[in-house]
Scaffold this active site. Structure first.
Site, PDB file in Angstrom:
ATOM      1  N   GLY A  13       0.803  -1.224   0.000  1.00  0.00           N
ATOM      2  CA  GLY A  13       0.000   0.000   0.000  1.00  0.00           C
ATOM      3  C   GLY A  13       0.829   1.263   0.000  1.00  0.00           C
ATOM      4  O   GLY A  13       0.370   2.324   0.409  1.00  0.00           O
ATOM      5  N   LYS A  45      -0.364   2.364  -4.294  1.00  0.00           N
ATOM      6  CA  LYS A  45      -0.885   3.712  -4.556  1.00  0.00           C
ATOM      7  C   LYS A  45      -0.683   4.105  -6.017  1.00  0.00           C
ATOM      8  O   LYS A  45      -1.451   4.874  -6.570  1.00  0.00           O
ATOM      9  CB  LYS A  45      -0.159   4.731  -3.667  1.00  0.00           C
ATOM     10  CG  LYS A  45      -0.616   4.734  -2.215  1.00  0.00           C
ATOM     11  CD  LYS A  45      -1.835   5.634  -2.036  1.00  0.00           C
ATOM     12  CE  LYS A  45      -2.202   5.889  -0.594  1.00  0.00           C
ATOM     13  NZ  LYS A  45      -2.616   4.723   0.179  1.00  0.00           N
ATOM     14  N   ASP A 121      -7.677   7.309   2.521  1.00  0.00           N
ATOM     15  CA  ASP A 121      -6.519   7.964   3.145  1.00  0.00           C
ATOM     16  C   ASP A 121      -5.911   8.988   2.187  1.00  0.00           C
ATOM     17  O   ASP A 121      -6.043   8.884   0.970  1.00  0.00           O
ATOM     18  CB  ASP A 121      -5.457   6.924   3.557  1.00  0.00           C
ATOM     19  CG  ASP A 121      -5.000   6.040   2.397  1.00  0.00           C
ATOM     20  OD1 ASP A 121      -5.830   5.763   1.512  1.00  0.00           O
ATOM     21  OD2 ASP A 121      -3.824   5.649   2.371  1.00  0.00           O
ATOM     22  N   ASP A 122      -5.274   9.971   2.764  1.00  0.00           N
ATOM     23  CA  ASP A 122      -4.517  10.988   2.023  1.00  0.00           C
ATOM     24  C   ASP A 122      -5.341  11.702   0.951  1.00  0.00           C
ATOM     25  O   ASP A 122      -4.949  11.774  -0.220  1.00  0.00           O
ATOM     26  CB  ASP A 122      -3.263  10.357   1.392  1.00  0.00           C
ATOM     27  CG  ASP A 122      -2.368   9.719   2.436  1.00  0.00           C
ATOM     28  OD1 ASP A 122      -2.678   9.841   3.633  1.00  0.00           O
ATOM     29  OD2 ASP A 122      -1.354   9.111   2.071  1.00  0.00           O
ATOM     30  N   TYR A 169      -6.809   8.401  10.146  1.00  0.00           N
ATOM     31  CA  TYR A 169      -6.426   7.002  10.403  1.00  0.00           C
ATOM     32  C   TYR A 169      -5.338   6.841  11.454  1.00  0.00           C
ATOM     33  O   TYR A 169      -4.751   5.768  11.586  1.00  0.00           O
ATOM     34  CB  TYR A 169      -6.037   6.290   9.100  1.00  0.00           C
ATOM     35  CG  TYR A 169      -5.003   7.003   8.249  1.00  0.00           C
ATOM     36  CD1 TYR A 169      -3.647   6.829   8.478  1.00  0.00           C
ATOM     37  CD2 TYR A 169      -5.387   7.833   7.209  1.00  0.00           C
ATOM     38  CE1 TYR A 169      -2.699   7.464   7.689  1.00  0.00           C
ATOM     39  CE2 TYR A 169      -4.457   8.472   6.412  1.00  0.00           C
ATOM     40  CZ  TYR A 169      -3.119   8.287   6.660  1.00  0.00           C
ATOM     41  OH  TYR A 169      -2.190   8.920   5.883  1.00  0.00           O
ATOM     42  N   ASP A 235       8.428   4.674   1.992  1.00  0.00           N
ATOM     43  CA  ASP A 235       8.125   5.460   0.787  1.00  0.00           C
ATOM     44  C   ASP A 235       8.219   6.957   1.039  1.00  0.00           C
ATOM     45  O   ASP A 235       8.419   7.738   0.108  1.00  0.00           O
ATOM     46  CB  ASP A 235       6.743   5.085   0.210  1.00  0.00           C
ATOM     47  CG  ASP A 235       5.611   5.183   1.224  1.00  0.00           C
ATOM     48  OD1 ASP A 235       5.889   5.452   2.413  1.00  0.00           O
ATOM     49  OD2 ASP A 235       4.447   5.002   0.832  1.00  0.00           O
ATOM     50  N   ASN A 263       2.614  -2.772   5.856  1.00  0.00           N
ATOM     51  CA  ASN A 263       2.882  -2.048   4.597  1.00  0.00           C
ATOM     52  C   ASN A 263       4.378  -1.710   4.642  1.00  0.00           C
ATOM     53  O   ASN A 263       4.764  -0.701   5.191  1.00  0.00           O
ATOM     54  CB  ASN A 263       2.029  -0.770   4.584  1.00  0.00           C
ATOM     55  CG  ASN A 263       2.279   0.103   3.365  1.00  0.00           C
ATOM     56  OD1 ASN A 263       2.484  -0.404   2.268  1.00  0.00           O
ATOM     57  ND2 ASN A 263       2.274   1.422   3.559  1.00  0.00           N
TER      58      ASN A 263
HETATM   59  C1  GDL Z   1       0.382   6.852   4.546  1.00  0.00           C
HETATM   60  C2  GDL Z   1      -0.362   6.089   3.501  1.00  0.00           C
HETATM   61  C3  GDL Z   1       0.441   4.894   2.966  1.00  0.00           C
HETATM   62  C4  GDL Z   1       1.930   5.178   2.960  1.00  0.00           C
HETATM   63  C5  GDL Z   1       2.327   5.446   4.397  1.00  0.00           C
HETATM   64  C6  GDL Z   1       3.810   5.663   4.638  1.00  0.00           C
HETATM   65  C7  GDL Z   1      -1.804   4.976   5.190  1.00  0.00           C
HETATM   66  C8  GDL Z   1      -3.200   4.609   5.584  1.00  0.00           C
HETATM   67  N1  GDL Z   1      -1.660   5.645   4.015  1.00  0.00           N
HETATM   68  O1  GDL Z   1      -0.158   7.745   5.102  1.00  0.00           O
HETATM   69  O2  GDL Z   1      -0.027   4.614   1.685  1.00  0.00           O
HETATM   70  O3  GDL Z   1       2.644   4.098   2.446  1.00  0.00           O
HETATM   71  O4  GDL Z   1       1.656   6.609   4.834  1.00  0.00           O
HETATM   72  O5  GDL Z   1       4.306   6.754   3.945  1.00  0.00           O
HETATM   73  O6  GDL Z   1      -0.884   4.713   5.914  1.00  0.00           O
END
Ligand code: GDL
Length: 434
Positions: A13, A45, A121-122, A169, A235, A263
């Protein structure tokens, strides 16, 4: 058949280049072989059709890839969750958007997918003028679309499931006042109670998640959340990489949540220890020792290095230098301490610190040489950057040590050393402070 009802596994994700099919198949083999993992969630994403162009159906080529992934998961006894992220531009009040969403999901159902997630999210938190005419709040709009999708899923197959990722979140997004947050309270009331709910903890990247914080959240959202765990995600700064174990979560947390999906790092091959140790965490019942899990999973990691001469000590050293957000492993701490002592003291006081540094450098160089010859080229490319940065920095320190021991003139480095992150930043701060 699922191995257990508690959801535990991997969530792809992150932002950036999605993993390749070959990498995903390797992941499924791992998860199948390890006891304790049962789920893979597809949510890259930057898959165009997952987020930016969520309204468009997948073209044939991409569809075939997804079909193979779903089949492969099922063959290995894993649950495949397809996530869609319409929040960038969905019109919550539009019937057209609602039926497009269902059409997209039907495309996945035809491939044999039963389990879904809808992610908000975001995204911007303002409702459009049209949506404001229909809904009194953002939470009401999202709950409506999500409940509608859930009903449609249940009608087509009663065994289907749906998980919702809220716009708020983590605690930070609720200004650390979860109980008083209107959005969360309203979602808790309006969202069908059978729909799952993602939560990342106190922060987006939470180094710790306490049982108490989840107990408080449960009262608000009226269900057990599923942890979307970003502890190993990188990321947001791909110069960092995290090889460390699943940590900062007490074992009791498992009983407060209905699942944990990690993630992790964008670099697929960096994720052996992070994911293997999450599986271990899920299997553990008595007490959780992340360091022990790191050492145990490192022994299994060894065989993927594509070179029989790589040693366990070398891999522990690598993992310790790039461990967890804001945390180094034992060897990393020792290295930083040695560099600090060397640069702040005279050579006659360096004693064991110089030996430590020399030993570190020789092990690092040996590992780099072995990796250059690895047959797992994919792994080499994933580790290349952090390893080379560490090597450059070690080289720079060596030159400084030679200069200091020679007692000559002023130290001048002809090289430009870019500003780094994590352990490298700590070292740089000491070395380049003047
Ligand atoms: C986030 C993003 C996710 C991303 C992570 C780390 C969630 C729910 N959404 O906010 O896609 O990889 O931060 O940068 O975590």
């Amino acid at each position: 058949m699922l191995k257990s009802e508690f959801i535990c596994g991997t969530l792809e994700g992150f932002y950036g280049h999605p993993w390749t099919t070959v990498q995903r198949l390797q992941l499924f083999t791992w998860m199948h072989d390890w006891d304790g993992m049962n789920t893979y969630m597809y949510a890259p994403k930057d898959d165009l059709y997952h987020r930016s162009k969520w309204r468009d159906l997948y073209p044939d080529g991409e569809l075939l890839d997804l079909k193979n992934l779903i089949q492969s998961c099922h063959e290995k006894g894993l649950k495949f969750i397809y996530a869609i992220a319409p929040g960038l531009d969905i019109s919550y009040s539009s019937e057209d958007d609602s039926s497009i969403l269902i059409k997209k999901i039907e495309q996945m159902q035809l491939l044999g997918c039963l389990h879904f997630a809808i992610l908000f999210d975001d995204i911007q938190t303002e409702l459009s003028i049209e949506d404001q005419r229909v809904f009194s709040s953002f939470s009401q709009a999202q709950a409506n679309v999500t409940n509608h999708l859930f009903d449609a899923l249940k009608i087509s197959n009663y065994d289907s499931s749906l998980i919702f990722c809220p716009t708020v979140y983590c605690e930070r997004m609720a200004d650390y006042n979860v109980t008083g947050n209107d959005y969360l309270n309203e979602i808790g009331k309006l969202l069908n109670e059978e729909i799952g709910f993602f939560w990342t903890g106190p922060e987006v990247v939470s180094t710790e998640i306490s049982v108490e914080s989840i107990q408080e959240l449960r009262k608000v959202i009226k269900r057990k959340p599923i942890i979307w765990d970003n502890i190993h995600a990188n990321d947001y700064d791909v110069r960092q990489i995290f090889f460390g174990p699943y940590a900062g979560r007490p074992l009791e947390l498992k009983y407060e949540v209905s699942g944990i999906l990690s993630n992790p790092n964008c670099q697929f091959w960096a994720n052996f220890n992070p994911l293997r140790s999450l599986a271990m965490y899920n299997n553990e019942t008595v007490s959780w020792n992340p360091r022990q899990a790191f050492m145990d999973s490192t022994r299994e990691w060894l065989k993927y290095f594509g070179n029989d001469t790589v040693t366990e000590d070398e891999i522990v050293l690598l993992g310790d230098c790039f461990y967890l957000p804001g945390e180094m492993g034992d060897n990393g701490n020792r290295l930083v301490e040695s560099v600090e002592k060397i640069t702040n003291n005279e050579p006659n006081e360096w004693e064991k610190y110089l030996d430590n540094f020399i030993q570190f450098k020789s092990m690092l160089n040996s590992l780099c040489m072995k990796l250059i010859a690895t047959t797992n080229r994919d792994l080499l490319y994933d580790y290349f950057h952090p390893l080379w940065e560490l090597r450059e920095e070690a080289e720079y320190i060596s030159r400084w040590i030679d200069w200091k021991m020679s007692g000559k003139n002023k130290f001048k480095s002809p090289e430009f050393v870019p500003k780094r992150q994590g352990i490298l930043y700590k070292i740089q701060k000491i070395v380049h402070s003047d």
